[in-house]
Write a protein that holds these residues in place. Structure first.
Motif, PDB file in Angstrom:
ATOM      1  N   SER A 125       3.012  -7.599 -12.229  1.00  0.00           N
ATOM      2  CA  SER A 125       2.926  -6.478 -13.237  1.00  0.00           C
ATOM      3  C   SER A 125       4.147  -5.766 -12.577  1.00  0.00           C
ATOM      4  CB  SER A 125       1.466  -5.733 -12.899  1.00  0.00           C
ATOM      5  OG  SER A 125       1.656  -4.071 -13.827  1.00  0.00           O
ATOM      6  N   GLU A 126       4.807  -6.025 -13.819  1.00  0.00           N
ATOM      7  CA  GLU A 126       5.925  -4.513 -13.048  1.00  0.00           C
ATOM      8  C   GLU A 126       6.465  -3.142 -13.544  1.00  0.00           C
ATOM      9  OE1 GLU A 126       9.605  -3.704 -12.397  1.00  0.00           O
ATOM     10  OE2 GLU A 126       8.627  -6.080 -12.908  1.00  0.00           O
ATOM     11  N   PRO A 127       5.160  -2.462 -14.432  1.00  0.00           N
ATOM     12  CA  PRO A 127       5.044  -1.031 -13.572  1.00  0.00           C
ATOM     13  C   PRO A 127       3.923  -0.820 -12.262  1.00  0.00           C
ATOM     14  CG  PRO A 127       4.046  -1.880 -16.145  1.00  0.00           C
ATOM     15  CD  PRO A 127       3.883  -3.292 -15.276  1.00  0.00           C
ATOM     16  N   MET A 128       3.658  -1.705 -11.881  1.00  0.00           N
ATOM     17  CA  MET A 128       2.832  -1.069  -9.898  1.00  0.00           C
ATOM     18  C   MET A 128       4.009  -2.014  -9.569  1.00  0.00           C
ATOM     19  SD  MET A 128      -1.650  -2.134 -10.251  1.00  0.00           S
ATOM     20  CE  MET A 128      -1.420  -3.463 -11.830  1.00  0.00           C
ATOM     21  N   ILE A 129       4.550  -3.222  -9.425  1.00  0.00           N
ATOM     22  CA  ILE A 129       5.567  -3.386  -8.445  1.00  0.00           C
ATOM     23  C   ILE A 129       7.219  -1.741  -8.434  1.00  0.00           C
ATOM     24  CG2 ILE A 129       7.020  -4.611  -8.616  1.00  0.00           C
ATOM     25  CD1 ILE A 129       5.058  -5.782  -7.199  1.00  0.00           C
ATOM     26  N   ALA A 130       7.519  -1.613 -10.183  1.00  0.00           N
ATOM     27  CA  ALA A 130       8.297  -0.054 -10.099  1.00  0.00           C
ATOM     28  C   ALA A 130       7.737   0.842  -8.453  1.00  0.00           C
ATOM     29  CB  ALA A 130       8.012   0.121 -11.565  1.00  0.00           C
ATOM     30  N   VAL A 131       6.519   1.440  -9.354  1.00  0.00           N
ATOM     31  CA  VAL A 131       5.403   1.754  -8.138  1.00  0.00           C
ATOM     32  C   VAL A 131       5.716   1.922  -6.599  1.00  0.00           C
ATOM     33  CG1 VAL A 131       3.741   3.299  -7.285  1.00  0.00           C
ATOM     34  CG2 VAL A 131       3.856   3.107 -10.008  1.00  0.00           C
ATOM     35  N   ALA A 132       5.649   0.451  -6.674  1.00  0.00           N
ATOM     36  CA  ALA A 132       5.218  -0.258  -4.966  1.00  0.00           C
ATOM     37  C   ALA A 132       6.944  -0.008  -4.532  1.00  0.00           C
ATOM     38  CB  ALA A 132       5.207  -1.477  -5.219  1.00  0.00           C
ATOM     39  N   ARG A 133       7.946  -0.308  -5.424  1.00  0.00           N
ATOM     40  CA  ARG A 133       9.277  -0.310  -4.916  1.00  0.00           C
ATOM     41  C   ARG A 133      10.058   1.520  -4.350  1.00  0.00           C
ATOM     42  NH1 ARG A 133      11.093  -4.648  -8.885  1.00  0.00           N
ATOM     43  NH2 ARG A 133      11.161  -6.722  -7.811  1.00  0.00           N
ATOM     44  N   ARG A 134       9.303   1.980  -5.433  1.00  0.00           N
ATOM     45  CA  ARG A 134       9.832   3.801  -5.657  1.00  0.00           C
ATOM     46  C   ARG A 134       9.243   4.129  -3.956  1.00  0.00           C
ATOM     47  NH1 ARG A 134       9.198   3.719 -10.608  1.00  0.00           N
ATOM     48  NH2 ARG A 134       7.002   4.974 -10.574  1.00  0.00           N
ATOM     49  N   ARG A 135       8.019   3.216  -3.617  1.00  0.00           N
ATOM     50  CA  ARG A 135       6.755   4.095  -2.249  1.00  0.00           C
ATOM     51  C   ARG A 135       7.648   3.039  -0.541  1.00  0.00           C
ATOM     52  NH1 ARG A 135       0.847   2.936  -2.859  1.00  0.00           N
ATOM     53  NH2 ARG A 135       0.751   4.755  -1.005  1.00  0.00           N
ATOM     54  N   CYS A 151      -0.646  -7.413  -5.343  1.00  0.00           N
ATOM     55  CA  CYS A 151      -0.047  -6.142  -4.031  1.00  0.00           C
ATOM     56  C   CYS A 151      -0.215  -4.887  -5.255  1.00  0.00           C
ATOM     57  CB  CYS A 151       1.235  -6.562  -3.257  1.00  0.00           C
ATOM     58  SG  CYS A 151       2.283  -5.914  -4.551  1.00  0.00           S
ATOM     59  N   GLY A 152      -0.748  -5.002  -6.227  1.00  0.00           N
ATOM     60  CA  GLY A 152      -0.805  -3.608  -7.240  1.00  0.00           C
ATOM     61  C   GLY A 152       0.506  -2.874  -6.377  1.00  0.00           C
ATOM     62  N   THR A 153       0.389  -0.994  -5.973  1.00  0.00           N
ATOM     63  CA  THR A 153       1.256  -0.669  -6.048  1.00  0.00           C
ATOM     64  C   THR A 153       1.941  -0.209  -4.609  1.00  0.00           C
ATOM     65  OG1 THR A 153      -0.543   0.952  -6.165  1.00  0.00           O
ATOM     66  CG2 THR A 153       0.755   1.371  -8.106  1.00  0.00           C
ATOM     67  N   GLY A 154       1.735  -1.484  -3.992  1.00  0.00           N
ATOM     68  CA  GLY A 154       1.790  -1.462  -3.132  1.00  0.00           C
ATOM     69  C   GLY A 154       1.853  -1.356  -1.057  1.00  0.00           C
ATOM     70  N   SER A 155      -0.059  -0.538  -1.585  1.00  0.00           N
ATOM     71  CA  SER A 155      -0.101  -0.070  -0.080  1.00  0.00           C
ATOM     72  C   SER A 155      -0.977  -0.506   0.548  1.00  0.00           C
ATOM     73  CB  SER A 155      -1.511   0.945  -1.105  1.00  0.00           C
ATOM     74  OG  SER A 155      -2.321   2.227  -0.017  1.00  0.00           O
ATOM     75  N   THR A 156      -1.441  -1.768   0.341  1.00  0.00           N
ATOM     76  CA  THR A 156      -2.292  -2.635   1.731  1.00  0.00           C
ATOM     77  C   THR A 156      -0.211  -3.533   2.366  1.00  0.00           C
ATOM     78  OG1 THR A 156      -4.100  -2.508   0.900  1.00  0.00           O
ATOM     79  CG2 THR A 156      -3.280  -4.829   1.947  1.00  0.00           C
ATOM     80  N   THR A 157       0.515  -3.986   1.170  1.00  0.00           N
ATOM     81  CA  THR A 157       2.130  -3.838   2.215  1.00  0.00           C
ATOM     82  C   THR A 157       2.664  -3.292   2.662  1.00  0.00           C
ATOM     83  OG1 THR A 157       1.820  -5.135  -0.558  1.00  0.00           O
ATOM     84  CG2 THR A 157       3.643  -5.501   1.072  1.00  0.00           C
ATOM     85  N   LEU A 158       2.145  -2.665   2.215  1.00  0.00           N
ATOM     86  CA  LEU A 158       2.662  -1.175   3.188  1.00  0.00           C
ATOM     87  C   LEU A 158       1.892  -0.877   4.540  1.00  0.00           C
ATOM     88  CD1 LEU A 158       4.090   1.144   0.645  1.00  0.00           C
ATOM     89  CD2 LEU A 158       5.604  -0.444   1.715  1.00  0.00           C
ATOM     90  N   ALA A 159       0.958  -0.880   4.755  1.00  0.00           N
ATOM     91  CA  ALA A 159      -0.088  -0.532   6.086  1.00  0.00           C
ATOM     92  C   ALA A 159       0.765  -2.174   6.782  1.00  0.00           C
ATOM     93  CB  ALA A 159      -1.539  -0.565   5.159  1.00  0.00           C
ATOM     94  N   VAL A 160       0.287  -3.190   6.166  1.00  0.00           N
ATOM     95  CA  VAL A 160       0.440  -4.416   6.577  1.00  0.00           C
ATOM     96  C   VAL A 160       1.518  -4.188   6.800  1.00  0.00           C
ATOM     97  CG1 VAL A 160       0.834  -6.638   6.456  1.00  0.00           C
ATOM     98  CG2 VAL A 160      -0.981  -5.966   5.468  1.00  0.00           C
TER      99      VAL A 160
END
Length: 281
Positions: free
Chosen positions: A81-91, A58-67
């Motif tokens: 990737s923890e760096p990308m998941i950290a961004v996704a969680r903040r979003r 999912c990377g930084t979560g854009s598609t997950t959030l849109a879905v």
């Protein structure tokens, strides 16, 4: 350590190191460029009326959030990737969306409390050290009527912006890393480029009604943003930090000149060659 374990460890180090940080740092750029793919997957989930949706890689979560906004249920994004998941969680924390994010390797991670109606992925499944094990694990994570829809890269040609940039700068960057072979056993961007090698993976891992259809998507961004993309990612982006400032300036100049062949007013436009893969559990 087995070969598969070594490859998995290398991928974990890569996506928790420079590659993961580059994606996290350039989240805004990649979200804008890849938005057409996101819309395709969201449309599929909306049509499928999936209540529990898993976004793989999912990377930084854009598609997950849109879905999550259209699924009417719960969306879960998983990435190594923890760096990308950290961004996704903040979003996610600032969005009114039912979405959760998990840092895990889908080759081995077990979802013990959830079975998913739909699995999606936007360029997130080409990096497994053992693709059969990964897709078998994904099969176990679905409901009996679960389905999968993912987008992966085809082999590009000279009409691809990255290939054009590589050709233009080859004399300045003689140490450009080779493209990995297009086989699923070798993790990389084009690991799923050959459908004849990909289809058996799904059959062996339990999926049925597999279809792999060509998908050509027009991508466009302002020239300055596209320059940032090409010089950050891909083979040119990997090599650029290793050269001195003089060579760097020459590379950027040649890439910019290359854009004239892709110009659409103030934007740079090209067609991304992909596969749209569908399967049923």
């Amino acid at each position: 350590m087995s070969h598969d374990e070594q490859v998995a460890a290398e991928q974990a180090a890569r996506w928790n190191g420079p590659s993961g940080r580059a994606w996290a740092d350039n989240q805004d750029l990649l979200d804008r460029l890849y938005e057409p793919f996101e819309k395709l997957l969201v449309r599929y989930v909306d049509d499928a009326s999936g209540q529990q949706v898993l976004d793989v890689g999912c990377g930084t979560g854009s598609t997950t959030l849109a879905v999550g906004r259209v699924s009417g249920g719960r969306a879960v994004g998983v990435d190594i990737s923890e760096p990308m998941i950290a961004v996704a969680r903040r979003r996610a924390s600032s969005a009114d969306v039912s979405a959760d994010f998990v840092t895990a390797d889908m080759q081995t991670h077990e979802f013990t409390d959830t079975r998913f109606d739909t699995i999606v992925s936007r360029f997130g499944v080409m990096f497994f050290s053992d693709p059969v094990a990964a897709f078998r694990n994904l099969h176990r994570a679905t409901t009996g009527s679960g389905n999968l829809r993912m987008i992966v890269w085809r082999n590009p040609d000279d009409r691809d912006i990255m290939v054009a940039a590589e050709n233009a700068t080859a004399s300045l960057l003689p140490d450009l890393p080779p493209r990995p072979p297009s086989v699923p056993a070798t993790p990389g961007q084009f690991a799923f480029a050959d459908p004849d090698l990909v289809s058996p993976i799904f059959r062996e891992s339990g999926w049925r009604d597999v279809s792999i259809d060509p998908l050509d998507v027009d991508l466009s961004m302002p020239a300055g943003d596209m320059l940032r993309y090409v010089t950050t990612f891909g083979r040119v982006g990997v090599q650029l930090p290793t050269v001195d400032e003089t060579v760097r300036a020459q590379v950027i100049e040649r890439v910019s000149e290359t854009f004239t062949g892709f110009a659409d007013g103030a934007d740079v436009r090209y067609t991304a060659a992909c596969w749209l893969v569908s399967a049923q559990a």
